[in-house]
Design a protein around this motif. Structure first.
Motif, PDB file in Angstrom:
ATOM      1  N   GLU A  32     -53.177 -38.100 -11.476  1.00 30.32           N
ATOM      2  CA  GLU A  32     -52.684 -39.473 -11.471  1.00 30.32           C
ATOM      3  C   GLU A  32     -52.461 -40.011 -10.060  1.00 30.32           C
ATOM      4  OE1 GLU A  32     -50.270 -39.958 -15.650  1.00 30.32           O
ATOM      5  OE2 GLU A  32     -49.143 -39.176 -13.933  1.00 30.32           O
ATOM      6  N   ARG A  33     -52.717 -39.182  -9.051  1.00 29.57           N
ATOM      7  CA  ARG A  33     -52.426 -39.603  -7.679  1.00 29.57           C
ATOM      8  C   ARG A  33     -53.725 -39.828  -6.918  1.00 29.57           C
ATOM      9  NH1 ARG A  33     -48.124 -36.102  -4.651  1.00 29.57           N
ATOM     10  NH2 ARG A  33     -49.731 -34.487  -4.729  1.00 29.57           N
ATOM     11  N   ASN A  34     -53.858 -40.981  -6.318  1.00 32.36           N
ATOM     12  CA  ASN A  34     -55.023 -41.303  -5.501  1.00 32.36           C
ATOM     13  C   ASN A  34     -54.775 -40.917  -4.055  1.00 32.36           C
ATOM     14  OD1 ASN A  34     -56.489 -42.482  -7.655  1.00 32.36           O
ATOM     15  ND2 ASN A  34     -55.351 -44.407  -7.409  1.00 32.36           N
ATOM     16  N   GLY A  35     -55.787 -40.321  -3.449  1.00 31.99           N
ATOM     17  CA  GLY A  35     -55.666 -39.922  -2.052  1.00 31.99           C
ATOM     18  C   GLY A  35     -55.073 -38.542  -1.869  1.00 31.99           C
ATOM     19  N   TYR A  36     -54.751 -37.886  -2.982  1.00 37.04           N
ATOM     20  CA  TYR A  36     -54.171 -36.546  -2.937  1.00 37.04           C
ATOM     21  C   TYR A  36     -55.112 -35.560  -3.618  1.00 37.04           C
ATOM     22  CZ  TYR A  36     -49.870 -38.895  -1.546  1.00 37.04           C
ATOM     23  OH  TYR A  36     -48.937 -39.643  -0.877  1.00 37.04           O
ATOM     24  N   TYR A  37     -54.720 -34.290  -3.617  1.00 37.47           N
ATOM     25  CA  TYR A  37     -55.561 -33.245  -4.186  1.00 37.47           C
ATOM     26  C   TYR A  37     -55.840 -33.524  -5.659  1.00 37.47           C
ATOM     27  CZ  TYR A  37     -57.388 -28.458  -4.575  1.00 37.47           C
ATOM     28  OH  TYR A  37     -58.199 -27.357  -4.760  1.00 37.47           O
ATOM     29  N   TRP A  38     -56.951 -32.991  -6.146  1.00 31.91           N
ATOM     30  CA  TRP A  38     -57.410 -33.315  -7.496  1.00 31.91           C
ATOM     31  C   TRP A  38     -56.495 -32.778  -8.589  1.00 31.91           C
ATOM     32  CZ3 TRP A  38     -58.413 -29.369 -10.917  1.00 31.91           C
ATOM     33  CH2 TRP A  38     -58.613 -28.103 -10.387  1.00 31.91           C
ATOM     34  N   ASN A  39     -55.603 -31.860  -8.223  1.00 29.41           N
ATOM     35  CA  ASN A  39     -54.694 -31.291  -9.219  1.00 29.41           C
ATOM     36  C   ASN A  39     -53.253 -31.600  -8.836  1.00 29.41           C
ATOM     37  OD1 ASN A  39     -52.998 -28.997 -10.537  1.00 29.41           O
ATOM     38  ND2 ASN A  39     -54.945 -28.926 -11.610  1.00 29.41           N
ATOM     39  N   ASP A  40     -52.528 -32.236  -9.745  1.00 27.19           N
ATOM     40  CA  ASP A  40     -51.161 -32.675  -9.463  1.00 27.19           C
ATOM     41  C   ASP A  40     -50.147 -31.543  -9.414  1.00 27.19           C
ATOM     42  OD1 ASP A  40     -51.934 -35.277  -9.285  1.00 27.19           O
ATOM     43  OD2 ASP A  40     -51.389 -35.816 -11.341  1.00 27.19           O
ATOM     44  N   HIS A  41     -50.546 -30.350  -9.809  1.00 28.67           N
ATOM     45  CA  HIS A  41     -49.624 -29.212  -9.730  1.00 28.67           C
ATOM     46  C   HIS A  41     -49.614 -28.600  -8.331  1.00 28.67           C
ATOM     47  CE1 HIS A  41     -48.995 -29.603 -13.978  1.00 28.67           C
ATOM     48  NE2 HIS A  41     -50.293 -29.515 -14.195  1.00 28.67           N
ATOM     49  N   ILE A  42     -50.455 -29.146  -7.456  1.00 22.98           N
ATOM     50  CA  ILE A  42     -50.428 -28.812  -6.037  1.00 22.98           C
ATOM     51  C   ILE A  42     -49.685 -29.950  -5.335  1.00 22.98           C
ATOM     52  CG2 ILE A  42     -51.798 -28.434  -3.964  1.00 22.98           C
ATOM     53  CD1 ILE A  42     -52.207 -26.177  -5.875  1.00 22.98           C
ATOM     54  N   ARG A  43     -48.519 -29.631  -4.768  1.00 17.46           N
ATOM     55  CA  ARG A  43     -47.654 -30.668  -4.179  1.00 17.46           C
ATOM     56  C   ARG A  43     -47.268 -30.289  -2.749  1.00 17.46           C
ATOM     57  NH1 ARG A  43     -45.852 -34.056  -7.923  1.00 17.46           N
ATOM     58  NH2 ARG A  43     -43.978 -34.614  -6.758  1.00 17.46           N
ATOM     59  N   ALA A  44     -48.267 -29.899  -1.965  1.00 14.88           N
ATOM     60  CA  ALA A  44     -48.010 -29.480  -0.588  1.00 14.88           C
ATOM     61  C   ALA A  44     -47.476 -30.616   0.267  1.00 14.88           C
ATOM     62  CB  ALA A  44     -49.292 -28.922   0.030  1.00 14.88           C
ATOM     63  N   ASP A  45     -47.635 -31.850  -0.182  1.00 14.12           N
ATOM     64  CA  ASP A  45     -47.190 -33.016   0.582  1.00 14.12           C
ATOM     65  C   ASP A  45     -45.693 -33.292   0.415  1.00 14.12           C
ATOM     66  OD1 ASP A  45     -47.281 -35.234  -1.892  1.00 14.12           O
ATOM     67  OD2 ASP A  45     -48.794 -33.675  -2.021  1.00 14.12           O
ATOM     68  N   PHE A  46     -45.018 -32.558  -0.471  1.00 15.00           N
ATOM     69  CA  PHE A  46     -43.580 -32.777  -0.680  1.00 15.00           C
ATOM     70  C   PHE A  46     -42.792 -32.113   0.445  1.00 15.00           C
ATOM     71  CE2 PHE A  46     -39.388 -31.584  -2.164  1.00 15.00           C
ATOM     72  CZ  PHE A  46     -38.950 -32.727  -2.830  1.00 15.00           C
ATOM     73  N   ASN A  47     -41.879 -32.869   1.036  1.00 14.24           N
ATOM     74  CA  ASN A  47     -41.014 -32.346   2.094  1.00 14.24           C
ATOM     75  C   ASN A  47     -39.562 -32.420   1.651  1.00 14.24           C
ATOM     76  OD1 ASN A  47     -43.038 -31.818   4.149  1.00 14.24           O
ATOM     77  ND2 ASN A  47     -43.234 -34.049   4.309  1.00 14.24           N
ATOM     78  N   ALA A  48     -38.905 -31.290   1.652  1.00 16.97           N
ATOM     79  CA  ALA A  48     -37.514 -31.259   1.203  1.00 16.97           C
ATOM     80  C   ALA A  48     -36.623 -32.123   2.087  1.00 16.97           C
ATOM     81  CB  ALA A  48     -37.011 -29.816   1.184  1.00 16.97           C
TER      82      ALA A  48
END
Length: 1007
Positions: free
Chosen positions: A117-133
């Motif tokens: 559901e995310r454009n510009g991000y990895y093809w699988n939403d269960h990969i969330r390397a862009d999240f910063n605590a």
């Protein structure tokens, strides 16, 4: 004089009311900007360095000096902590403290979601390397207070959600400052799990093996992206590549998952810090071989309430044993030289932390190792030189305790974080415990009582009596204030006497409100106590400590030692060779170094002799189609092709079905992916080495297979109307899937060939799925295909012919008899059921003569199980073919031994009794095709993994151990310790069509 004394008390009491005696809320905070010296302390400057009668000098947020001969600057504020201990505040490298979590994704509808559901991000939403605590923090005062009270001053916070969960932040538990001041390192770590993200409903991955495959592909994609392979921007891959130098922390959640995480780390030369689960001791040797660092929770299971003998039967021996053994985990990790830090994660209550820590120390974990695991080790891993120890220049992060940290009566009195003082208790509290004479005086006169205060100073218990009359009493104490509520001796009505007052030099005194509302005064004067030596009181809460021996696996019928290879001589057996020699009577078979070395009569050797007179010796049964010993999902059904996943990743060495299969004469099994998609996952060929680790069970040099599937399952016929969205939805669509994927694989190979020959400069994307399909085209991987209907069977052989490869096995193949001649011509074998039919529409034409008819046409036939129960009696399934097909007993026996070995291309090693082959043999009590036959000994590579002669003693040992553990649990309950309700853990069995995970990893405690 009495009147003057009363006036004096009242004046003191009123004066006290006017003073600010009340402390601030518990956890009071003070900030000092001048020098502070804590004097006369026992200071642990590190886990191994102890300084007696020492001073700690502070200014602002730093330690200025530490030692026994410090010159204090002028105007230094001195805090006398005589008799107290000072340690560095603890560091927790695994926490979700203060993470402002996003709203979890709710199921928007019954239809599955296949795309991101995310454009510009990895093809699988269960990969969330862009999240910063650090960008998603919401400091939580209440939780910070709870963590400080158990000794923590610094935590690494992250979001534990998703296969790649983003970065973590290291910050302090400092209420007085802003996040900017609290944060020590805003991006210190990158986090991984084997779990889907709760913020996405994307269908893939739906299994543990899918998560592992996704992570592998992501690593390849990140490398490809870093080399400039992508023409489009991907925020996820960019973030991941930026964070590759951070700590890489993997939440494994189980001992076997820890081994799996380490395996991926080895593949990509990454040393994960692995967050464990507390059961690492059960595979301690394998855990040690990973050379990984571990973050270990100290959550210990509660005893089961086994008061009801019927409910107690539901608790598996392994679960009972785990209750006993889990507190030893840290000791065993330390004994084996495994580096670990300790986390408060997974605890129901933070209050259990110090209790469990002290229990681990009492059971053998050295104190200095425990302290290091809370301070120096996490600081070193996090490369924080100013934390984890007490030395000049370090941050003023430390705790003050009432005594030795590991003494069960010690309390954390204060926790200083970045120089900010958080008082949990009074450093030198006014002690009120003792025996008093209580006097209450009013206009009605004076009453005298016996008054005793016991228990903890902060939570005391009071007892008030007059002779034999005992009053109901409640007491509360917040230094110096005391409040007492005394229930009146009038038992008919509820009336109370209320006392409030203070602790003073004389004793206790204050104001009284009688049950009739009249006011008065009270005082409690300490009684003189004779100096009598107190007899040592036995701690009734102390349980008998006994470590129940580990077994491999650590469940019922596990072995105390892994079985070892032996030299064995079977004497005078009826030997079913499976070869041209046929069945040999009164024959000896010699096994040496895991191989069959001699077959003959009257063999003489120094081997252990097994009298096989009147018994039958056969090759071990091989199950060509099995789903036992698989962890967390047999299907990866999130896509129409799952060639990237492999069962080799998820072998479950703890599955009790391994032992049950050994008892049925099975020595090898081909573990297959299910039939959720046309192109399934890769297979794993294992030997059932009960007690050995997953990697030891895997036959690594065996030819490699992959599961394909046809029919109702792959076109989602029975998945429900809302789920029927994924291509294909028809049998002709299934054919198109194969055409499309093999065409893509050909194009993929050409793309790489052009790059390697420099026809193109753009590096191709490494695609695990297409790599596997290319292996099929290049005859380096072989297909076993789930099949029923003859039209589809015929179709797939045509597809194979078109692309130049051969289908190796059709499994199920219940309409094989209809086109057995074409199968023989193609060279494909048939692995079928003996007499399953009509359990769904496409099986209506199945007949029990199928195996015999295919065999007659020259097809290599085997009988498989596809079921954990049937696999234990494959000898009887083979016997059915004699009944229905009128074939010989030797041919029928080969259906479960030599023929599956041929289909799996391992017949040079197993499947028959022949000199030079692996010593995988079974000794049967009688003809193995008889329903009365019992496997008496099951041997794999010269190792006896099942012996019927040991069954009686094993059962007796199981019952004895259960009874001992039950008595210990009853003792725990009787002593007031927490217990949990007995629960039966139902694990289910995997079949081809099992979706999701009905065999959770919590299963690892089977009976």
């Amino acid at each position: 004089m009495k009147v003057l004394k009363l006036v004096f008390v009242l004046v003191c009491f009123q004066h006290a009311l006017a003073q600010d005696y009340f402390p601030k809320n518990e956890g009071v905070k003070q900030t000092f900007k001048s020098y502070i010296a804590l004097t006369h302390a026992t200071i642990y400057s590190s886990s191994t360095q102890k300084i007696e009668n020492a001073t700690l000098l502070l200014k602002d947020d730093k330690i200025i000096d530490i030692g026994t001969a410090i010159t204090l600057p002028k105007d230094t504020k001195i805090i006398d902590v005589t008799g107290k201990f000072i340690y560095a505040s603890f560091i927790d490298l695994y926490s979700e403290f203060g993470i402002n979590k996003q709203q979890k994704k709710s199921n928007s509808g019954p239809a599955p979601q296949y795309n991101s559901e995310r454009n510009g991000y990895y093809w699988n939403d269960h990969i969330r390397a862009d999240f910063n605590a650090y960008q998603n923090l919401a400091y939580d005062d209440k939780t910070a207070k709870e963590l400080r009270e158990i000794g923590f001053g610094t935590v690494l916070s992250h979001l534990n959600d998703g296969v790649v969960a983003g970065t973590g932040v290291l910050w302090t538990l400092n209420d007085n400052e802003s996040n900017a001041t609290r944060i020590v390192n805003k991006k210190i770590s990158q986090h991984f799990t084997f779990n889907r993200s709760s913020y996405s409903n994307q269908s893939y991955p739906s299994s543990l093996m899918g998560s592992m495959a996704l992570l592998r592909q992501f690593y390849h994609d990140a490398d490809w992206y870093a080399k400039g392979g992508s023409k489009t921007k991907d925020f996820t891959l960019e973030a991941f590549n930026e964070n590759k130098t951070l700590l890489q922390i993997f939440n494994a959640g189980d001992k076997l998952n820890a081994l799996r995480a380490a395996k991926i780390g080895d593949e990509f030369t990454i040393k994960y810090i692995i967050k464990g689960s507390g059961n690492e001791f059960e595979r301690i040797n394998e855990i040690k071989k990973t050379n990984a660092n571990f973050i270990i929770p100290i959550k210990f299971p509660e005893a089961y309430d086994v008061s009801d003998p019927n409910l107690a039967l539901q608790v598996a021996l392994g679960d009972m044993r785990f209750w006993n053994q889990a507190p030893y985990n840290l000791k065993l990790l330390n004994d084996n030289g495994i580096s670990f830090s300790i986390t408060s994660a997974d605890l129901k209550s933070p209050k259990d932390f110090l209790t469990n820590l002290r229990k681990a120390v009492s059971l053998g974990l050295p104190k200095e190792k425990a302290l290091a695991a809370l301070t120096e080790i996490p600081a070193n891993w996090a490369k924080q030189t100013l934390l984890g120890s007490l030395k000049k220049g370090n941050l003023a992060n430390f705790i003050i305790t009432s005594g030795d940290l590991f003494d069960e009566k010690t309390t954390v009195i204060e926790n200083w974080v970045q120089g900010n003082r958080y008082a949990i208790e009074k450093i030198n509290p006014l002690e009120i415990k003792g025996a008093y004479e209580l006097t209450i005086t009013s206009s009605e006169g004076k009453n005298t009582y016996d008054f005793t205060i016991e228990g903890d100073t902060n939570k005391p218990d009071a007892k008030i009596s007059q002779g034999s009359l005992v009053y109901g009493t409640k007491i509360s104490y917040t230094e110096p204030w005391v409040t007492l509520v005394i229930k009146s001796k009038d038992t008919i009505s509820n009336k109370f006497i209320r006392l409030t007052g203070i602790k003073n030099e004389i004793g206790l005194s204050g104001k009284a409100i009688l049950e009739n509302g009249l006011e008065g005064i009270w005082e409690a004067t300490p009684k003189k106590v004779e100096n009598k030596k107190e007899e040592a009181k036995k701690d009734t809460n102390q349980l008998t400590t006994k470590f129940f021996e580990l077994t491999y696996p650590n469940i019922a019928f596990g072995n105390v030692q892994k079985p070892k290879q032996e030299t064995l001589l079977f004497k005078n057996a009826t030997v079913w060779t499976g070869e041209k020699e046929g069945i040999l009577q009164e024959t000896d078979v010699l096994i040496e170094n895991g191989k069959i070395t001699k077959i003959g009569k009257n063999l003489v050797t120094n081997a252990r002799i097994i009298d096989a007179t009147g018994k039958h010796l056969t090759a071990g049964i091989i199950d060509e189609h099995s789903h036992i010993a698989i962890s967390n999902g047999v299907n990866e059904g999130g896509q129409n092709s799952s060639a990237e996943v492999t069962i080799e990743d998820v072998i479950n060495s703890e599955d009790s079905n391994i032992y049950r299969n050994l008892a049925g004469g099975v020595t090898s099994a081909n573990l297959l992916h299910g039939s959720a998609n046309p192109i399934g996952g890769r297979a794993a060929f294992i030997k059932l080495k009960w007690g050995y680790a997953p990697e030891e069970m895997l036959v690594k040099d065996a030819p490699k297979y992959i599961k394909f599937a046809l029919g109702e399952n792959v076109k989602q016929s029975n998945w429900g109307d809302y789920a029927r969205l994924r291509f294909p939805q028809s049998r002709m669509g299934v054919e198109q899937v194969y055409e499309d994927y093999f065409s893509r694989a050909i194009a993929y190979q050409k793309e790489w060939a052009d790059y390697k020959t420099k026809k193109t400069k753009t590096i191709p994307r490494f695609d695990i799925e297409l790599e596997v399909l290319a292996q099929i085209l290049n005859k380096k991987r072989f297909i076993t295909c789930h099949s029923y209907v003859q039209s589809e069977i015929n179709m797939l052989m045509k597809v194979a012919n078109k692309y130049g490869f051969q289908i190796k096995t059709f499994t199920h193949i219940l309409e094989g008899y209809k086109l057995a001649d074409k199968m023989a011509a193609h060279g494909v074998g048939g692995s079928t059921f003996a007499d399953w039919w009509a359990y769904k529409f496409e099986v209506n034409d199945a007949i029990p003569h199928n195996a015999a008819l295919m065999n007659k046409e020259g097809v290599t036939v085997s009988i498989n199980s596809d079921d954990a129960e049937m696999s234990r009696r494959l000898n009887q399934e083979a016997a059915k073919t004699v009944k229905y097909g009128n074939i010989s007993e030797e041919t029928a026996w080969n259906f479960v031994t030599l023929n599956p070995a041929k289909l799996l291309q391992v017949d040079d090693r197993v499947g028959s009794i022949k000199v030079g082959k692996d010593a995988d043999v079974v000794l049967w009590s009688t003809n193995p095709l008889s329903i009365y036959a019992k496997a008496e000994k099951t041997v794999i590579e010269g190792i006896v993994f099942y012996d019927i002669e040991q069954e009686a003693s094993k059962n007796e040992a199981v019952q004895k151990e259960r009874n001992e553990l039950i008595n210990l649990m009853l003792d725990a309950k009787n002593k007031g310790l927490k217990t949990q309700e007995p629960k039966k853990k139902s694990t289910g069995h995997y079949h081809c069509d099992t979706l999701g995970d009905r065999c959770k990893e919590t299963h690892y405690k089977y009976n």
